[in-house]
Design an enzyme around this catalytic site. Structure first.
Site, mmCIF file in Angstrom:
data_model
loop_
_atom_site.group_PDB
_atom_site.id
_atom_site.type_symbol
_atom_site.label_atom_id
_atom_site.label_comp_id
_atom_site.label_asym_id
_atom_site.label_seq_id
_atom_site.Cartn_x
_atom_site.Cartn_y
_atom_site.Cartn_z
ATOM 1 N N HIS A 37 1.104 -1.093 -0.286
ATOM 2 C CA HIS A 37 -0.303 0.129 -0.289
ATOM 3 C C HIS A 37 0.653 1.208 -0.364
ATOM 4 O O HIS A 37 1.442 1.826 0.698
ATOM 5 C CB HIS A 37 -1.081 -0.197 0.814
ATOM 6 C CG HIS A 37 -1.856 -1.096 0.983
ATOM 7 N ND1 HIS A 37 -2.607 -1.385 2.424
ATOM 8 C CD2 HIS A 37 -2.824 -1.574 0.117
ATOM 9 C CE1 HIS A 37 -3.775 -2.473 1.416
ATOM 10 N NE2 HIS A 37 -3.624 -2.260 0.246
ATOM 11 N N HIS B 223 0.006 -8.799 1.124
ATOM 12 C CA HIS B 223 -1.644 -8.719 2.205
ATOM 13 C C HIS B 223 -2.253 -10.296 2.353
ATOM 14 O O HIS B 223 -2.965 -10.702 2.988
ATOM 15 C CB HIS B 223 -2.405 -7.713 1.736
ATOM 16 C CG HIS B 223 -2.074 -6.416 1.532
ATOM 17 N ND1 HIS B 223 -1.498 -6.329 0.704
ATOM 18 C CD2 HIS B 223 -1.271 -5.649 2.778
ATOM 19 C CE1 HIS B 223 -1.193 -4.737 0.125
ATOM 20 N NE2 HIS B 223 -0.973 -4.534 1.466
ATOM 21 N N GLU C 271 -5.780 -7.843 3.633
ATOM 22 C CA GLU C 271 -5.120 -9.100 4.678
ATOM 23 C C GLU C 271 -6.253 -9.750 5.620
ATOM 24 O O GLU C 271 -6.481 -10.634 5.377
ATOM 25 C CB GLU C 271 -4.709 -8.230 5.832
ATOM 26 C CG GLU C 271 -3.635 -9.605 6.377
ATOM 27 C CD GLU C 271 -2.980 -8.805 7.659
ATOM 28 O OE1 GLU C 271 -1.925 -7.629 7.026
ATOM 29 O OE2 GLU C 271 -3.222 -9.461 8.870
ATOM 30 N N THR D 99 -2.083 -7.822 11.024
ATOM 31 C CA THR D 99 -0.776 -7.795 11.262
ATOM 32 C C THR D 99 0.042 -6.116 11.827
ATOM 33 O O THR D 99 0.989 -6.016 11.942
ATOM 34 C CB THR D 99 0.036 -8.569 10.161
ATOM 35 O OG1 THR D 99 0.151 -7.392 8.886
ATOM 36 C CG2 THR D 99 0.399 -9.827 10.330
ATOM 37 N N CYS E 139 3.171 -7.884 13.281
ATOM 38 C CA CYS E 139 4.104 -8.197 13.361
ATOM 39 C C CYS E 139 5.515 -7.332 13.776
ATOM 40 O O CYS E 139 4.694 -6.418 14.228
ATOM 41 C CB CYS E 139 4.929 -8.363 11.462
ATOM 42 S SG CYS E 139 4.324 -6.369 11.195
ATOM 43 N N ASN F 297 -0.758 0.335 8.397
ATOM 44 C CA ASN F 297 0.353 0.588 9.860
ATOM 45 C C ASN F 297 1.286 2.110 9.699
ATOM 46 O O ASN F 297 1.570 2.318 10.827
ATOM 47 C CB ASN F 297 1.238 -0.526 9.385
ATOM 48 C CG ASN F 297 2.815 -0.175 8.444
ATOM 49 O OD1 ASN F 297 3.475 0.892 8.390
ATOM 50 N ND2 ASN F 297 2.370 -0.603 7.163
HETATM 51 S S1 SF4 Z 1 6.467 -7.020 7.751
HETATM 52 FE FE1 SF4 Z 1 5.084 -7.226 9.104
HETATM 53 S S2 SF4 Z 1 4.455 -5.203 7.785
HETATM 54 FE FE2 SF4 Z 1 6.092 -6.042 6.603
HETATM 55 S S3 SF4 Z 1 4.373 -6.643 4.780
HETATM 56 FE FE3 SF4 Z 1 5.071 -8.257 6.601
HETATM 57 S S4 SF4 Z 1 3.003 -8.894 7.699
HETATM 58 FE FE4 SF4 Z 1 2.864 -6.767 6.759
#
Ligand code: SF4
Length: 337
Positions: A67, A100, A152, A190, A220, A250
């Site tokens: 994104h 995603h 996602e 995440t 994450c 995020n």
């Molecule tokens: S590390 Fe985290 S923010 Fe990056 S693509 Fe993977 S899940 Fe998404």
């Protein structure tokens, strides 16, 4: 004055943090570290680049690979064609699935059209998919904390649509009902705000006291690390600029975290040109960070723009060092020597 480092940005120097407060320095930038590309985004972007190198244009990509407006426009110029659904991809063509993740039905649709798929789903999203499959197999009610309609969340819920309910925010807990309150687990998107998610979980646990936690953190490492860095710098900032796109979960969370952690103002910008000079009036300390889908070149543009406005001192605020790297999808991995 703290020691300075040449950042390669016209008019800007970087200094190590001394905790002296903004008054000691005059106009300055606090630069969050870590920021920007995470391992999953790095892998997804490289996947499309390599697919273009290997197969030539066009390479179809289902949804935005990550994104970020700049990343998508750059890849589109190089020959990537972004589509909403697989039925827009010509039979037999190559299609990349975004970081995603996708629901299993999308794989089925792609196979039915003989598409050659390259799956760039982040391994940390795949981990959540696997948890959903596992707990659905064990017949749990799965409460997926995440934003309704986010790609996602659609993908993860699609692994077990009969078992998953999406819980969008703490207030949505009131509407949740389950078959057996003793067999309920929560999982999450995440890229959420850690604090808001914990509030949602607290309210879920009030309602379902034996609610089980995920086997490991679903939010994450990259999302968490970027939020921790923003929390560390925001109390010293009158303004925080988050480089990122509006549809980047995020990145939007980083704006919220900055405001929650004490910055007077926080704004999301795609490009340096989006900075409104009025935001800088009376501001001594500007915090800068970027979402996990943002290339560093965009942050450098913002630092250059801020240097033009007199914010020439750049002080890193480092709360973690990231070294994680994911292997490329096997469909695009170079052959072993
Ligand atoms: S590390 Fe985290 S923010 Fe990056 S693509 Fe993977 S899940 Fe998404």
């Amino acid at each position: 004055m703290p020691p300075t480092i040449n950042m390669g940005i016209p008019g800007a120097t970087s200094s190590v943090r001394s905790g002296g407060g903004s008054q000691a320095f005059g106009k300055r930038v606090l630069l969050a570290e870590p920021r920007g590309y995470c391992a999953g985004v790095d892998r997804a972007v490289e996947t499309v680049e390599r697919a273009l190198e290997k197969h030539g244009a066009p390479v179809y990509v289902r949804h935005e690979i990550v994104h970020n407006v700049h990343v998508v426009e750059t890849l589109a110029k190089a020959g990537a064609v972004f589509v909403d659904e697989t039925d827009e991809v010509p039979e037999g063509a190559i299609v990349v699935f975004s970081a995603h993740g996708v629901a299993p039905t999308v794989h089925v649709e792609a196979a039915a059209r003989n598409l050659r798929t390259i799956d760039a789903t982040c391994p940390l999203v795949t981990k959540v998919h696997n948890e959903a499959k596992r707990f659905a197999r064990d017949d749990y009610d799965i409460l997926l904390v995440g934003h309704t309609g986010h790609e996602e969340v659609v993908g993860t819920a699609g692994e077990a649509p009969d078992h998953v309910q999406v819980v969008d925010n703490p207030d949505a807990v009131d509407q949740v009902t389950v078959r057996d309150p003793n067999k309920v687990i929560w999982l999450s998107q995440t890229t959420l705000s850690v604090d808001e998610t914990m509030e949602t979980v607290r309210r879920l646990r009030e309602k379902f006291p034996t609610l089980q936690d995920p086997p490991s953190d679903d939010i994450c490492y990259a999302t968490q690390n970027r939020q921790v860095a923003v929390k560390a710098m925001a109390p010293e900032c009158e303004l925080v600029i988050v480089v990122g796109s509006r549809n980047s979960s995020n990145s939007v969370r980083l704006v919220e975290v900055a405001l929650g952690a004490g910055s007077d103002a926080a704004h999301l910008v795609d490009y340096a040109e989006d900075i409104d000079p009025a935001w800088l009036e009376g501001v001594t300390t500007v915090g800068v960070t970027s979402g996990a889908s943002v290339p560093e070149v965009l942050v450098r543009g913002v630092l250059e723009r801020l240097a033009e406005y007199g914010y020439g001192t750049v002080q890193p605020v480092t709360t973690a060092n990231e070294t994680l790297v994911f292997a490329l999808p096997r469909e695009i991995r170079p052959p072993r020597a």
